[in-house]
Design a protein around this motif. Structure first.
Motif, PDB file in Angstrom:
ATOM      1  N   LEU A   1       0.826  -1.215   0.000  1.00  0.00           N
ATOM      2  CA  LEU A   1       0.000   0.000   0.000  1.00  0.00           C
ATOM      3  C   LEU A   1       0.855   1.258   0.000  1.00  0.00           C
ATOM      4  O   LEU A   1       0.578   2.204  -0.739  1.00  0.00           O
ATOM      5  N   GLU A   2       1.874   1.254   0.825  1.00  0.00           N
ATOM      6  CA  GLU A   2       2.718   2.449   0.903  1.00  0.00           C
ATOM      7  C   GLU A   2       3.405   2.751  -0.425  1.00  0.00           C
ATOM      8  O   GLU A   2       3.520   3.910  -0.822  1.00  0.00           O
ATOM      9  N   LYS A   3       3.847   1.719  -1.112  1.00  0.00           N
ATOM     10  CA  LYS A   3       4.493   1.932  -2.416  1.00  0.00           C
ATOM     11  C   LYS A   3       3.497   2.468  -3.437  1.00  0.00           C
ATOM     12  O   LYS A   3       3.797   3.404  -4.174  1.00  0.00           O
ATOM     13  N   LYS A   4       2.324   1.865  -3.483  1.00  0.00           N
ATOM     14  CA  LYS A   4       1.322   2.287  -4.466  1.00  0.00           C
ATOM     15  C   LYS A   4       0.765   3.681  -4.187  1.00  0.00           C
ATOM     16  O   LYS A   4       0.526   4.455  -5.097  1.00  0.00           O
ATOM     17  N   LEU A   5       0.552   3.972  -2.910  1.00  0.00           N
ATOM     18  CA  LEU A   5      -0.086   5.235  -2.542  1.00  0.00           C
ATOM     19  C   LEU A   5       0.896   6.372  -2.253  1.00  0.00           C
ATOM     20  O   LEU A   5       0.501   7.526  -2.163  1.00  0.00           O
ATOM     21  N   GLU A   6       2.161   6.016  -2.065  1.00  0.00           N
ATOM     22  CA  GLU A   6       3.205   6.995  -1.744  1.00  0.00           C
ATOM     23  C   GLU A   6       2.923   7.736  -0.447  1.00  0.00           C
ATOM     24  O   GLU A   6       3.115   8.954  -0.337  1.00  0.00           O
ATOM     25  N   VAL A   7       2.454   6.991   0.560  1.00  0.00           N
ATOM     26  CA  VAL A   7       2.228   7.530   1.899  1.00  0.00           C
ATOM     27  C   VAL A   7       2.626   6.475   2.926  1.00  0.00           C
ATOM     28  O   VAL A   7       2.786   5.308   2.605  1.00  0.00           O
ATOM     29  N   ILE A   8       2.751   6.912   4.155  1.00  0.00           N
ATOM     30  CA  ILE A   8       2.994   5.991   5.266  1.00  0.00           C
ATOM     31  C   ILE A   8       1.647   5.585   5.835  1.00  0.00           C
ATOM     32  O   ILE A   8       0.735   6.409   5.963  1.00  0.00           O
ATOM     33  N   THR A   9       1.515   4.305   6.158  1.00  0.00           N
ATOM     34  CA  THR A   9       0.261   3.795   6.700  1.00  0.00           C
ATOM     35  C   THR A   9       0.542   2.906   7.907  1.00  0.00           C
ATOM     36  O   THR A   9       1.679   2.490   8.135  1.00  0.00           O
ATOM     37  N   THR A  10      -0.481   2.589   8.631  1.00  0.00           N
ATOM     38  CA  THR A  10      -0.420   1.539   9.631  1.00  0.00           C
ATOM     39  C   THR A  10      -1.789   0.876   9.670  1.00  0.00           C
ATOM     40  O   THR A  10      -2.814   1.528   9.455  1.00  0.00           O
ATOM     41  N   THR A  11      -1.800  -0.418   9.908  1.00  0.00           N
ATOM     42  CA  THR A  11      -3.047  -1.175   9.834  1.00  0.00           C
ATOM     43  C   THR A  11      -3.336  -1.860  11.157  1.00  0.00           C
ATOM     44  O   THR A  11      -2.434  -2.408  11.796  1.00  0.00           O
ATOM     45  N   ARG A  12      -4.600  -1.847  11.529  1.00  0.00           N
ATOM     46  CA  ARG A  12      -5.062  -2.550  12.723  1.00  0.00           C
ATOM     47  C   ARG A  12      -6.336  -3.309  12.369  1.00  0.00           C
ATOM     48  O   ARG A  12      -7.124  -2.881  11.524  1.00  0.00           O
ATOM     49  N   GLY A  13      -6.557  -4.407  13.055  1.00  0.00           N
ATOM     50  CA  GLY A  13      -7.741  -5.206  12.860  1.00  0.00           C
ATOM     51  C   GLY A  13      -8.964  -4.595  13.528  1.00  0.00           C
ATOM     52  O   GLY A  13      -8.860  -3.758  14.439  1.00  0.00           O
ATOM     53  N   TYR A  14     -10.118  -5.036  13.071  1.00  0.00           N
ATOM     54  CA  TYR A  14     -11.410  -4.575  13.587  1.00  0.00           C
ATOM     55  C   TYR A  14     -11.482  -4.712  15.105  1.00  0.00           C
ATOM     56  O   TYR A  14     -11.871  -3.782  15.813  1.00  0.00           O
ATOM     57  N   LYS A  15     -11.095  -5.885  15.609  1.00  0.00           N
ATOM     58  CA  LYS A  15     -11.208  -6.128  17.053  1.00  0.00           C
ATOM     59  C   LYS A  15     -10.283  -5.224  17.858  1.00  0.00           C
ATOM     60  O   LYS A  15     -10.630  -4.801  18.961  1.00  0.00           O
ATOM     61  N   THR A  16      -9.111  -4.906  17.317  1.00  0.00           N
ATOM     62  CA  THR A  16      -8.192  -3.997  18.009  1.00  0.00           C
ATOM     63  C   THR A  16      -8.785  -2.597  18.084  1.00  0.00           C
ATOM     64  O   THR A  16      -8.776  -1.964  19.145  1.00  0.00           O
ATOM     65  N   ILE A  17      -9.309  -2.108  16.972  1.00  0.00           N
ATOM     66  CA  ILE A  17      -9.922  -0.773  16.972  1.00  0.00           C
ATOM     67  C   ILE A  17     -11.094  -0.732  17.950  1.00  0.00           C
ATOM     68  O   ILE A  17     -11.227   0.204  18.754  1.00  0.00           O
ATOM     69  N   LYS A  18     -11.922  -1.755  17.906  1.00  0.00           N
ATOM     70  CA  LYS A  18     -13.083  -1.812  18.811  1.00  0.00           C
ATOM     71  C   LYS A  18     -12.636  -1.768  20.275  1.00  0.00           C
ATOM     72  O   LYS A  18     -13.201  -1.037  21.085  1.00  0.00           O
TER      73      LYS A  18
END
Length: 178
Positions: free
Chosen positions: A155-172
């Motif tokens: 994603l970072e390569k395609k979008l040219e941004v820094i990202t971070t991902t978390r799962g649904y249960k973690t966000i909840k």
């Protein structure tokens, strides 16, 4: 006081950038944050402070570099904004064809350059779905996040941004911790 959810990108993954949350909390207290919670070892922090979000993320980034010796992108968001992101997730626990443990939120560190979201189509594998909001990409990866081409590095390569991902249960869980 405002409540911020702060996400550290890429710590304690594959033995790199190791950081114990207990130690992190001690260092956060040293820079003035007494109202701090952490959740699991992947760099999820809840901070209550009067400071604005830019100050918080900057102080946390600087402290990690100074005290732990490595740079880590810090993505912060007000709790109310994260609640809105969670509530507008297009994939929910009540959908029959959704395994909620396969729903992910990719938070964006900065704005995606114009037209770059179009590149996501080339990453989607069979059965995967995604929807884009201005500061989050909602993903459903039925075979799991780690088998998807929609992982953070791609994603970072395609979008040219820094990202971070978390799962649904973690966000909840982060939204109910106080």
């Amino acid at each position: 006081m405002k409540t911020y959810i702060v996400f550290l990108r890429g710590i304690n993954v594959g033995g790199h950038k190791k950081m114990k949350m207990e130690t992190l909390r001690v260092h956060l207290k040293k820079i003035g944050y007494d109202n701090v919670l952490t959740y699991i070892q992947s760099g999820n922090i809840i901070i209550k402070t009067k400071e604005n979000l830019d100050v918080v993320t900057s102080k946390v980034e600087d402290m990690i570099y100074r005290d732990f010796g490595f740079k880590v992108p810090v993505i912060g968001i007000e709790k109310e904004a994260l609640i809105k992101i969670f509530e507008t997730c297009p994939y929910s626990e009540i959908e029959k064809d959704i395994n909620i443990s396969r729903v992910y939120f990719t938070l964006l560190y900065n704005r995606v350059p114009e037209g770059k979201f179009e590149a996501l189509k080339s990453l989607v594998k069979e059965g995967e779905r995604y929807e884009v909001n201005e500061n989050v990409i909602y993903m459903y990866c039925p075979k799991g996040y780690h088998t998807s081409k929609m992982g953070t590095n791609h994603l970072e390569k395609k979008l040219e941004v820094i990202t971070t991902t978390r799962g649904y249960k973690t966000i909840k869980k982060l939204l109910i911790l106080e």
